[in-house]
Design a protein around this motif. Structure first.
Motif, PDB file in Angstrom:
ATOM      1  N   ALA A  66       0.833  -1.203   0.000  1.00 59.87           N
ATOM      2  CA  ALA A  66       0.000   0.000   0.000  1.00 59.87           C
ATOM      3  C   ALA A  66       0.868   1.253   0.000  1.00 59.87           C
ATOM      4  O   ALA A  66       0.567   2.230  -0.698  1.00 59.87           O
ATOM      5  N   ARG A  67       1.950   1.251   0.768  1.00 60.29           N
ATOM      6  CA  ARG A  67       2.858   2.400   0.787  1.00 60.29           C
ATOM      7  C   ARG A  67       3.541   2.578  -0.564  1.00 60.29           C
ATOM      8  O   ARG A  67       3.735   3.695  -1.038  1.00 60.29           O
ATOM      9  N   ALA A  68       3.899   1.467  -1.204  1.00 54.22           N
ATOM     10  CA  ALA A  68       4.524   1.559  -2.523  1.00 54.22           C
ATOM     11  C   ALA A  68       3.541   2.089  -3.563  1.00 54.22           C
ATOM     12  O   ALA A  68       3.909   2.888  -4.431  1.00 54.22           O
ATOM     13  N   ARG A  69       2.275   1.665  -3.475  1.00 59.55           N
ATOM     14  CA  ARG A  69       1.270   2.182  -4.407  1.00 59.55           C
ATOM     15  C   ARG A  69       1.056   3.672  -4.208  1.00 59.55           C
ATOM     16  O   ARG A  69       0.896   4.423  -5.183  1.00 59.55           O
ATOM     17  N   ALA A  70       1.039   4.125  -2.950  1.00 59.45           N
ATOM     18  CA  ALA A  70       0.865   5.556  -2.684  1.00 59.45           C
ATOM     19  C   ALA A  70       2.034   6.355  -3.254  1.00 59.45           C
ATOM     20  O   ALA A  70       1.842   7.423  -3.854  1.00 59.45           O
ATOM     21  N   ALA A  71       3.265   5.841  -3.087  1.00 59.91           N
ATOM     22  CA  ALA A  71       4.427   6.535  -3.641  1.00 59.91           C
ATOM     23  C   ALA A  71       4.381   6.535  -5.162  1.00 59.91           C
ATOM     24  O   ALA A  71       4.765   7.529  -5.803  1.00 59.91           O
ATOM     25  N   ARG A  72       3.897   5.441  -5.742  1.00 61.76           N
ATOM     26  CA  ARG A  72       3.792   5.370  -7.201  1.00 61.76           C
ATOM     27  C   ARG A  72       2.788   6.390  -7.712  1.00 61.76           C
ATOM     28  O   ARG A  72       3.043   7.089  -8.707  1.00 61.76           O
ATOM     29  N   ARG A  73       1.622   6.496  -7.056  1.00 62.53           N
ATOM     30  CA  ARG A  73       0.622   7.467  -7.481  1.00 62.53           C
ATOM     31  C   ARG A  73       1.171   8.889  -7.392  1.00 62.53           C
ATOM     32  O   ARG A  73       0.953   9.704  -8.298  1.00 62.53           O
ATOM     33  N   THR A  74       1.889   9.183  -6.305  1.00 67.29           N
ATOM     34  CA  THR A  74       2.445  10.518  -6.136  1.00 67.29           C
ATOM     35  C   THR A  74       3.480  10.825  -7.213  1.00 67.29           C
ATOM     36  O   THR A  74       3.507  11.925  -7.789  1.00 67.29           O
ATOM     37  N   ALA A  75       4.341   9.854  -7.514  1.00 66.90           N
ATOM     38  CA  ALA A  75       5.382  10.067  -8.520  1.00 66.90           C
ATOM     39  C   ALA A  75       4.785  10.267  -9.908  1.00 66.90           C
ATOM     40  O   ALA A  75       5.207  11.161 -10.661  1.00 66.90           O
ATOM     41  N   LEU A 103      12.669  13.621  -5.944  1.00 65.67           N
ATOM     42  CA  LEU A 103      12.254  13.194  -4.607  1.00 65.67           C
ATOM     43  C   LEU A 103      11.176  12.121  -4.670  1.00 65.67           C
ATOM     44  O   LEU A 103      11.282  11.060  -4.031  1.00 65.67           O
ATOM     45  N   THR A 104      10.113  12.380  -5.443  1.00 66.48           N
ATOM     46  CA  THR A 104       8.996  11.429  -5.474  1.00 66.48           C
ATOM     47  C   THR A 104       9.414  10.101  -6.093  1.00 66.48           C
ATOM     48  O   THR A 104       8.980   9.039  -5.626  1.00 66.48           O
ATOM     49  N   GLN A 105      10.266  10.133  -7.091  1.00 62.81           N
ATOM     50  CA  GLN A 105      10.685   8.882  -7.720  1.00 62.81           C
ATOM     51  C   GLN A 105      11.686   8.122  -6.861  1.00 62.81           C
ATOM     52  O   GLN A 105      11.726   6.892  -6.888  1.00 62.81           O
ATOM     53  N   THR A 106      12.484   8.835  -6.076  1.00 60.97           N
ATOM     54  CA  THR A 106      13.383   8.164  -5.138  1.00 60.97           C
ATOM     55  C   THR A 106      12.589   7.435  -4.058  1.00 60.97           C
ATOM     56  O   THR A 106      12.894   6.279  -3.711  1.00 60.97           O
ATOM     57  N   VAL A 107      11.559   8.108  -3.525  1.00 58.08           N
ATOM     58  CA  VAL A 107      10.715   7.467  -2.512  1.00 58.08           C
ATOM     59  C   VAL A 107       9.996   6.262  -3.110  1.00 58.08           C
ATOM     60  O   VAL A 107       9.907   5.186  -2.484  1.00 58.08           O
ATOM     61  N   TRP A 108       9.491   6.406  -4.316  1.00 55.16           N
ATOM     62  CA  TRP A 108       8.808   5.301  -4.987  1.00 55.16           C
ATOM     63  C   TRP A 108       9.750   4.109  -5.143  1.00 55.16           C
ATOM     64  O   TRP A 108       9.406   2.972  -4.803  1.00 55.16           O
ATOM     65  N   GLY A 109      10.964   4.361  -5.648  1.00 52.47           N
ATOM     66  CA  GLY A 109      11.915   3.274  -5.832  1.00 52.47           C
ATOM     67  C   GLY A 109      12.291   2.592  -4.526  1.00 52.47           C
ATOM     68  O   GLY A 109      12.397   1.356  -4.462  1.00 52.47           O
ATOM     69  N   ARG A 124       9.756   1.828 -15.651  1.00 54.50           N
ATOM     70  CA  ARG A 124      11.072   2.444 -15.789  1.00 54.50           C
ATOM     71  C   ARG A 124      11.206   3.172 -17.120  1.00 54.50           C
ATOM     72  O   ARG A 124      11.735   4.285 -17.181  1.00 54.50           O
ATOM     73  N   LEU A 125      10.714   2.546 -18.184  1.00 55.47           N
ATOM     74  CA  LEU A 125      10.801   3.171 -19.492  1.00 55.47           C
ATOM     75  C   LEU A 125       9.970   4.447 -19.542  1.00 55.47           C
ATOM     76  O   LEU A 125      10.408   5.475 -20.089  1.00 55.47           O
ATOM     77  N   SER A 126       8.780   4.428 -18.967  1.00 58.12           N
ATOM     78  CA  SER A 126       7.919   5.610 -18.954  1.00 58.12           C
ATOM     79  C   SER A 126       8.547   6.753 -18.171  1.00 58.12           C
ATOM     80  O   SER A 126       8.520   7.910 -18.598  1.00 58.12           O
ATOM     81  N   VAL A 127       9.131   6.423 -17.019  1.00 55.86           N
ATOM     82  CA  VAL A 127       9.781   7.457 -16.210  1.00 55.86           C
ATOM     83  C   VAL A 127      10.982   8.040 -16.952  1.00 55.86           C
ATOM     84  O   VAL A 127      11.211   9.259 -16.941  1.00 55.86           O
ATOM     85  N   GLY A 128      11.758   7.190 -17.602  1.00 54.72           N
ATOM     86  CA  GLY A 128      12.894   7.691 -18.375  1.00 54.72           C
ATOM     87  C   GLY A 128      12.467   8.616 -19.495  1.00 54.72           C
ATOM     88  O   GLY A 128      13.092   9.674 -19.718  1.00 54.72           O
ATOM     89  N   CYS A 129      11.400   8.257 -20.198  1.00 54.12           N
ATOM     90  CA  CYS A 129      10.878   9.134 -21.251  1.00 54.12           C
ATOM     91  C   CYS A 129      10.374  10.453 -20.666  1.00 54.12           C
ATOM     92  O   CYS A 129      10.557  11.515 -21.268  1.00 54.12           O
ATOM     93  N   GLY A 130       9.737  10.375 -19.493  1.00 53.38           N
ATOM     94  CA  GLY A 130       9.264  11.599 -18.855  1.00 53.38           C
ATOM     95  C   GLY A 130      10.393  12.546 -18.508  1.00 53.38           C
ATOM     96  O   GLY A 130      10.296  13.764 -18.724  1.00 53.38           O
ATOM     97  N   TRP A 131      11.490  11.999 -17.996  1.00 54.97           N
ATOM     98  CA  TRP A 131      12.662  12.840 -17.702  1.00 54.97           C
ATOM     99  C   TRP A 131      13.238  13.447 -18.976  1.00 54.97           C
ATOM    100  O   TRP A 131      13.630  14.625 -18.996  1.00 54.97           O
ATOM    101  N   ALA A 132      13.299  12.654 -20.050  1.00 52.45           N
ATOM    102  CA  ALA A 132      13.848  13.164 -21.305  1.00 52.45           C
ATOM    103  C   ALA A 132      13.015  14.325 -21.842  1.00 52.45           C
ATOM    104  O   ALA A 132      13.555  15.359 -22.269  1.00 52.45           O
ATOM    105  N   VAL A 133      11.690  14.180 -21.806  1.00 49.30           N
ATOM    106  CA  VAL A 133      10.820  15.253 -22.289  1.00 49.30           C
ATOM    107  C   VAL A 133      10.942  16.491 -21.401  1.00 49.30           C
ATOM    108  O   VAL A 133      10.960  17.625 -21.877  1.00 49.30           O
TER     109      VAL A 133
END
Length: 240
Positions: free
Chosen positions: A18-27, A74-80, A107-116
């Motif tokens: 549940a904590r991981a899902r919450a961090a994922r939603r926030t990220a 920050l949000t992606q570090t907490v999620w990971g 991971r691929l989606s997050v990487g694309c998001g950072w690139a954009v």
């Protein structure tokens, strides 16, 4: 007894999930919201006819970009960190395989998001130059070039790390089918129906805003506002 007792440690694992899902939603909400706000502000700055009116929107776009970088990190570090905690606990309890296709897609989606995001940051100096602040725009251009190089290096490191993870040690033999789900979570079925639809809607709206920023299509300002509202609403509802 008509119900089987949960496996040892399963209830605690449910809390970790549940904590991981919450961090994922926030990220995800932070990533989609940042992209939407930056593209919207930059698109508005391009549509302003007068030079004097461009500067406030240029400053807004710069502030949004500067705020997005630490927020995403920050949000992606907490999620990971929370996902790794879940994986460790699953391996301890059930010898569950640590890698799954949805994780690779995330991971691929997050990487694309950072690139954009970094590409949008490289366009930040342009409205300042159009406002007549040539010196500041030149300084910003040098900063964004350095940021683009740093982002490229980080992307290479990310790919190397990902390749090492993909070719790592095979999962240990253990419980057939991996770890069990969360049968003690009463909202799991509702979440499965609602979550993908909201994420898809936010992704489509962000892609439309990025396409408008790249001049792949020319929507009206009202349409841009509606797309921005859709992204923000999807992020808020998903984060409930």
């Amino acid at each position: 007894m008509t119900e089987a007792a949960p496996p040892p440690g399963a209830v605690a694992l449910t809390g970790l999930r549940a904590r991981a899902r919450a961090a994922r939603r926030t990220a995800i909400a932070t990533l989609s919201g940042s992209l939407a706000l930056i593209t919207f502000s930059q698109s508005l700055a391009e549509r302003v006819p007068a030079r004097a009116d461009t500067l406030p929107l240029a400053v807004l776009a710069l502030m949004l970009f500067l705020a997005a970088l630490p927020a995403l990190a920050l949000t992606q570090t907490v999620w990971g960190a929370r996902v790794r905690a879940v994986r460790r606990r699953e391996r301890e309890l059930y010898a569950s395989p640590p890698r799954t296709p949805p994780r690779a897609l995330s991971r691929l989606s997050v990487g694309c998001g950072w690139a954009v995001t970094l590409l949008l940051g490289c366009t930040v100096p342009r409205p300042f130059r159009e406002s007549g602040l040539y010196g500041f725009a030149d300084a910003m251009s040098r900063v964004t070039e350095a940021l683009a190089l740093a982002g490229s290096a980080a992307g290479v490191c990310f790919l190397v790390w990902w390749a090492r993870g993909a070719g790592g040690k095979p999962a240990r033999a253990g419980r057939p089918g991996g770890s069990p789900g969360d049968p003690w979570d009463p909202d799991r079925l509702t979440r499965r129906r609602r979550g993908p639809a909201l994420h898809t809607g936010a992704a489509v709206a962000v892609a439309a805003l990025v396409g408008a920023r790249a001049h792949l299509w020319e929507p009206s300002t009202l349409t841009l506002s509606a797309l921005l509202a859709a992204v923000l609403v999807c992020g808020v509802v998903t984060d409930e």
